[in-house]
Design a protein around this motif. Sequence first.
Motif, PDB file in Angstrom:
ATOM      1  N   UNK A 257     176.257  44.793  33.629  1.00  0.00           N
ATOM      2  CA  UNK A 257     177.558  44.737  33.169  1.00  0.00           C
ATOM      3  C   UNK A 257     177.751  43.296  32.935  1.00  0.00           C
ATOM      4  N   UNK A 258     177.130  42.162  33.754  1.00  0.00           N
ATOM      5  CA  UNK A 258     177.561  40.772  33.438  1.00  0.00           C
ATOM      6  C   UNK A 258     176.411  40.551  32.105  1.00  0.00           C
ATOM      7  N   UNK A 259     175.379  41.194  31.767  1.00  0.00           N
ATOM      8  CA  UNK A 259     174.641  40.821  30.673  1.00  0.00           C
ATOM      9  C   UNK A 259     175.573  41.364  29.365  1.00  0.00           C
ATOM     10  N   UNK A 260     176.392  42.498  29.548  1.00  0.00           N
ATOM     11  CA  UNK A 260     177.038  42.973  28.426  1.00  0.00           C
ATOM     12  C   UNK A 260     178.221  41.917  28.288  1.00  0.00           C
ATOM     13  N   UNK A 261     178.813  41.253  29.248  1.00  0.00           N
ATOM     14  CA  UNK A 261     179.817  40.464  29.113  1.00  0.00           C
ATOM     15  C   UNK A 261     179.379  39.059  28.400  1.00  0.00           C
TER      16      UNK A 261
ATOM     17  N   UNK B  80     187.007  41.838  34.429  1.00  0.00           N
ATOM     18  CA  UNK B  80     188.226  41.193  34.120  1.00  0.00           C
ATOM     19  C   UNK B  80     188.294  39.722  34.484  1.00  0.00           C
ATOM     20  N   UNK B  81     187.718  39.126  35.706  1.00  0.00           N
ATOM     21  CA  UNK B  81     187.771  37.633  35.831  1.00  0.00           C
ATOM     22  C   UNK B  81     187.024  37.003  34.861  1.00  0.00           C
ATOM     23  N   UNK B  82     185.918  37.744  34.371  1.00  0.00           N
ATOM     24  CA  UNK B  82     184.988  36.861  33.598  1.00  0.00           C
ATOM     25  C   UNK B  82     185.679  36.689  31.997  1.00  0.00           C
ATOM     26  N   UNK B  83     186.477  37.764  31.679  1.00  0.00           N
ATOM     27  CA  UNK B  83     186.923  37.967  30.337  1.00  0.00           C
ATOM     28  C   UNK B  83     188.560  37.904  30.141  1.00  0.00           C
ATOM     29  N   UNK B  84     188.913  37.935  31.276  1.00  0.00           N
ATOM     30  CA  UNK B  84     190.584  37.733  31.418  1.00  0.00           C
ATOM     31  C   UNK B  84     191.142  38.696  30.355  1.00  0.00           C
TER      32      UNK B  84
END
Length: 195
Positions: free
Chosen positions: A81-85, A40-44
């Motif tokens: 997860x980070x790779x998917x983001x 959520x922090x990465x994508x808001x």
Amino acid sequence: MVNSAVLSDTELTALLKEGDLQAFTNIYNRYWPPLFLHVRRMLSDDDQAQDVLQDMFGWLWQHKSELHFSSSLAAYLYTATRNRVFNRIKHEKVKTNRLEDIRLFMQKGSYEADEALRYKQLAAIVKSEVEKMPEKMRQIFELSRNQYMSHKEIAEMLNISEHTVRTQVQRALKILRNKLGVSHAVLLTIIAMMD
């Protein structure tokens, strides 16, 4: 019956590889909250964060027997997860860039029916040429362009080097550009219109 909620990550991972649904549930319950906050922090965006995690955990369950990682379960889950983001961000950026290319193309002149027909014909040629490519090249190209997978993800999935993936994608694009006689940007626009 052992309460898998008190097991270590290593023990849970071993049970997961054997198809233990309770172990998977405990991994899910243990890591969903911190991963959700991280995404959520990465994508808001709560909905996108949930989509990313659902995708990652779904993949984890489907590929449970194939799991191999040298670091901890937590590190593996955060990296996956980070790779998917990053892929989601890349996919959105690619879509935005392609739409902008199309918009600019349309501004250069009136977008008449014969131009639309030309793009349809070019798209048909692209599809035909992709089908004629050697199987590995076609597979890599489709994963890159249709599934928006990174070169690294494709390399890991197909157990080949990133260099091989990059080379195959470049060769595929060169084949298509030469066949169609169009620029790289126009080719990407045609491919975008095929989505």
